[in-house]
Motif scaffolding. Structure first.
Motif, PDB file in Angstrom:
ATOM      1  N   GLY A 266       2.115   4.586   1.737  1.00 46.92           N
ATOM      2  CA  GLY A 266       2.180   5.024   3.131  1.00 46.92           C
ATOM      3  C   GLY A 266       3.581   5.451   3.511  1.00 46.92           C
ATOM      4  N   THR A 267       3.862   5.386   4.794  1.00 49.20           N
ATOM      5  CA  THR A 267       5.178   5.758   5.303  1.00 49.20           C
ATOM      6  C   THR A 267       5.842   4.531   5.913  1.00 49.20           C
ATOM      7  OG1 THR A 267       4.503   8.013   5.732  1.00 49.20           O
ATOM      8  CG2 THR A 267       6.411   7.250   6.935  1.00 49.20           C
TER       9      THR A 267
ATOM     10  N   GLU B 231       2.723   2.809   7.396  1.00 46.35           N
ATOM     11  CA  GLU B 231       1.574   3.476   7.998  1.00 46.35           C
ATOM     12  C   GLU B 231       0.743   4.197   6.954  1.00 46.35           C
ATOM     13  OE1 GLU B 231       2.401   6.862  10.500  1.00 46.35           O
ATOM     14  OE2 GLU B 231       0.325   7.011  11.134  1.00 46.35           O
ATOM     15  N   ALA B 232      -0.567   4.025   7.052  1.00 47.31           N
ATOM     16  CA  ALA B 232      -1.486   4.830   6.247  1.00 47.31           C
ATOM     17  C   ALA B 232      -2.686   5.167   7.115  1.00 47.31           C
ATOM     18  CB  ALA B 232      -1.939   4.064   5.008  1.00 47.31           C
ATOM     19  N   MET B 233      -2.997   6.447   7.207  1.00 48.06           N
ATOM     20  CA  MET B 233      -4.144   6.917   7.991  1.00 48.06           C
ATOM     21  C   MET B 233      -4.178   6.307   9.398  1.00 48.06           C
ATOM     22  SD  MET B 233      -5.041   7.897   4.872  1.00 48.06           S
ATOM     23  CE  MET B 233      -5.937   6.737   3.848  1.00 48.06           C
ATOM     24  N   LYS B 234      -3.047   6.361  10.052  1.00 46.86           N
ATOM     25  CA  LYS B 234      -2.897   5.874  11.431  1.00 46.86           C
ATOM     26  C   LYS B 234      -3.134   4.372  11.572  1.00 46.86           C
ATOM     27  CE  LYS B 234      -3.823   9.845  14.314  1.00 46.86           C
ATOM     28  NZ  LYS B 234      -4.531  10.220  15.512  1.00 46.86           N
ATOM     29  N   LEU B 235      -3.133   3.655  10.472  1.00 46.26           N
ATOM     30  CA  LEU B 235      -3.133   2.202  10.560  1.00 46.26           C
ATOM     31  C   LEU B 235      -1.697   1.758  10.312  1.00 46.26           C
ATOM     32  CD1 LEU B 235      -4.744  -0.508  10.786  1.00 46.26           C
ATOM     33  CD2 LEU B 235      -4.841  -0.485   8.316  1.00 46.26           C
ATOM     34  N   MET B 236      -1.115   1.152  11.335  1.00 43.76           N
ATOM     35  CA  MET B 236       0.265   0.679  11.239  1.00 43.76           C
ATOM     36  C   MET B 236       0.236  -0.751  10.686  1.00 43.76           C
ATOM     37  SD  MET B 236       1.782   3.240  12.341  1.00 43.76           S
ATOM     38  CE  MET B 236       1.974   4.558  13.481  1.00 43.76           C
ATOM     39  N   ASN B 237       0.626  -0.905   9.444  1.00 48.57           N
ATOM     40  CA  ASN B 237       0.585  -2.231   8.830  1.00 48.57           C
ATOM     41  C   ASN B 237       1.924  -2.921   8.983  1.00 48.57           C
ATOM     42  OD1 ASN B 237      -2.098  -2.329   7.276  1.00 48.57           O
ATOM     43  ND2 ASN B 237      -1.259  -0.315   6.765  1.00 48.57           N
ATOM     44  N   GLU B 238       1.910  -4.026   9.690  1.00 47.56           N
ATOM     45  CA  GLU B 238       3.146  -4.799   9.824  1.00 47.56           C
ATOM     46  C   GLU B 238       3.378  -5.555   8.527  1.00 47.56           C
ATOM     47  OE1 GLU B 238       2.584  -7.361  13.112  1.00 47.56           O
ATOM     48  OE2 GLU B 238       2.334  -5.715  14.532  1.00 47.56           O
ATOM     49  N   ILE B 239       4.581  -5.450   8.013  1.00 48.15           N
ATOM     50  CA  ILE B 239       4.896  -6.123   6.751  1.00 48.15           C
ATOM     51  C   ILE B 239       5.799  -7.311   7.068  1.00 48.15           C
ATOM     52  CG2 ILE B 239       5.833  -5.861   4.440  1.00 48.15           C
ATOM     53  CD1 ILE B 239       3.380  -4.042   5.073  1.00 48.15           C
TER      54      ILE B 239
ATOM     55  N   LEU C 235       0.840  -1.202   0.000  1.00 44.94           N
ATOM     56  CA  LEU C 235       0.000   0.000   0.000  1.00 44.94           C
ATOM     57  C   LEU C 235       0.874   1.250   0.000  1.00 44.94           C
ATOM     58  CD1 LEU C 235      -1.538   0.501   3.555  1.00 44.94           C
ATOM     59  CD2 LEU C 235       0.453  -0.874   3.084  1.00 44.94           C
TER      60      LEU C 235
ATOM     61  N   PRO D 158       9.029  -0.338  15.706  1.00 44.13           N
ATOM     62  CA  PRO D 158       7.647  -0.148  16.150  1.00 44.13           C
ATOM     63  C   PRO D 158       7.385   1.289  16.591  1.00 44.13           C
ATOM     64  CG  PRO D 158       8.696  -1.976  17.348  1.00 44.13           C
ATOM     65  CD  PRO D 158       9.756  -1.344  16.494  1.00 44.13           C
ATOM     66  N   ALA D 159       8.405   1.969  17.114  1.00 39.64           N
ATOM     67  CA  ALA D 159       8.257   3.361  17.559  1.00 39.64           C
ATOM     68  C   ALA D 159       9.640   3.998  17.546  1.00 39.64           C
ATOM     69  CB  ALA D 159       7.667   3.397  18.962  1.00 39.64           C
TER      70      ALA D 159
ATOM     71  N   TYR E 100       8.425   2.511   8.233  1.00 38.17           N
ATOM     72  CA  TYR E 100       9.149   2.607   9.501  1.00 38.17           C
ATOM     73  C   TYR E 100       9.891   1.301   9.765  1.00 38.17           C
ATOM     74  CZ  TYR E 100       6.243   6.675  10.475  1.00 38.17           C
ATOM     75  OH  TYR E 100       5.624   7.885  10.404  1.00 38.17           O
TER      76      TYR E 100
END
Lengths: 262, 148
Positions: free
Chosen positions: B78-79, B108-116, B76, B84-85, B81
């Protein structure tokens, strides 16, 4: 102070998002606990709530104060949507929280993408984490999404250790405490209704637009390594923010938005 | 099949010859509604013994996938990372061995952190995206050397 609901009472609500409930007196982070449960196979509609979180976290690991009186919760969702639509969940959740708050007489607005504000002060934060399956195709479905909601309910802003100018709470807005079980019931019902229609996302976005306080405003967006300023024009069909900045039209998928007052 | 819709294979053949002779990467021709594009393919990589972990030679090409590496791509926009933080340990470093399902990074997209996750087992060889950079759909995030 209003009593914190126990597991039996929450399960008796019969809400599809509270099929299985863990109600803690104190937990490090409901989000982490829900993730553990999801990894262990917890079904859609598993709810973790806690009276207190000792290590509550917001976006990018930011500290999120979680003293008694708040509604600190995380849901295990197993939505039947493609991963590139999964972020719809967070905007849909914001609409659900806005409807809950408006239902008890609090005029909450949504700041893009999903913060809930009352008079510019934050009353609720929403955060989600998605775990796609290990062996996926190019488009695939998340194995689960953990949806975290932190709602400042029966608290005073000073309990949160922040200035009253930056935080709002349900009890300070209404002038009295609310029944947390009733508030949770309404919240879960609204969240469930919005999550049910993420495939019809245009309708969710219509509600988002009706409740939002970002579009039409000049905003500053902090992204890692750069800051953008411009006019928030609209959302894309997937909820990204369309910003006009320096003669360019930019689509934003994340970032901290600050509303500018000029 | 209607004559108009038959593919002019002779013309395509001529274009392929022309492409080979010219050394160009791509030739595109148009006649009415018909548009034909021929592109130069990649030569199949020559089989080589598995390289040792240390003292890697320089890649032969700039495309890691042509050197037998596997790209884990962004599902997707997003950004990206790596941890995790901020301030926390990164999920993986170059040189780490990973297993299928292991989280490699977050988009991250729209505050949904997608783990890849890793979709194969292997060794992390390259992380071509900087932490907190924007990524596009299908962009390579991590290159793995398959194996293990």
């Amino acid at each position: 102070m209003a009593i914190f609901p126990d597991r039996e009472a929450i399960e008796l609500l019969g809400n599809p998002l509270a099929r299985r409930v863990e109600a803690h007196d104190e937990v490090g982070s409901t989000q982490e606990r829900a993730r553990e449960l999801a990894r262990a196979g917890a079904p859609h509609g598993t709810l973790v709530v806690s009276r207190v979180q000792t290590g509550g976290r917001g976006r990018l690991g930011r500290e999120w104060g979680s003293p008694p009186g708040g509604l600190w919760m995380s849901l295990v969702l197993r939505p039947d949507i493609e991963l590139d639509h999964a972020s719809r969940v967070t905007l849909a959740a914001a609409v659900g929280v806005a409807k809950t708050l408006r239902g008890i007489g609090i005029e909450a607005h949504i700041k893009w993408p999903n913060d809930l504000l009352v008079g510019g002060r934050k009353i609720c934060g929403i955060l989600a984490a998605g775990a796609p399956p290990g062996r996926g195709e190019k488009t695939f479905r998340p194995e689960f999404v953990i949806l975290g909601v932190g709602l400042n309910a029966n608290l005073s802003p000073s309990d949160l250790g922040v200035s009253p100018e930056t935080a709002a709470t349900v009890s300070s807005e209404l002038g009295s405490e609310v029944d947390l079980l009733g508030l949770l019931d309404s919240l879960l019902s609204h969240l469930n209704a919005e999550l049910q229609r993420v495939e019809d996302f245009a309708a969710v976005l219509d509600d988002w637009r009706a409740f939002n306080c970002t579009l039409g405003k000049r905003v500053r967006v902090e992204k890692p390594g750069r800051t953008l300023e411009g006019l928030a024009l609209d959302l894309t069909s997937e909820g990204a923010l369309v910003l006009e900045s320096g003669g360019e039209v930019i689509e934003l998928h994340e970032g901290d938005v600050e509303h500018l007052r000029f | 099949m209607n004559e108009e819709h038959r593919l002019p294979m002779e013309d395509v053949g001529r274009l392929v010859d022309l492409l080979r002779e010219s050394g160009l990467g791509e030739i595109q021709v148009r006649r009415g509604d018909l548009e034909i594009t021929v592109k130069a393919g990649h030569e199949a990589p020559v089989a080589q013994p598995a390289p040792r972990v240390e003292a890697q030679p320089e890649p032969e090409t700039e495309d890691p996938e042509r050197n037998g590496l596997h790209a884990v791509r962004s599902p997707l926009v997003g950004t990206f990372y790596r941890a995790p933080a901020p301030g926390e340990e990164v999920y993986v470093e170059v040189g780490d061995r990973v297993e299928p399902g292991q989280t490699l990074c977050i988009v991250e997209a729209m505050k949904l952190m997608n783990e890849i996750p890793a979709d194969i087992s292997g060794e992390v060889v390259e992380i071509p995206v900087g932490d907190a950079q924007g990524v596009e759909y299908d962009q390579p995030l991590i290159y793995l050397r398959p194996g293990g």
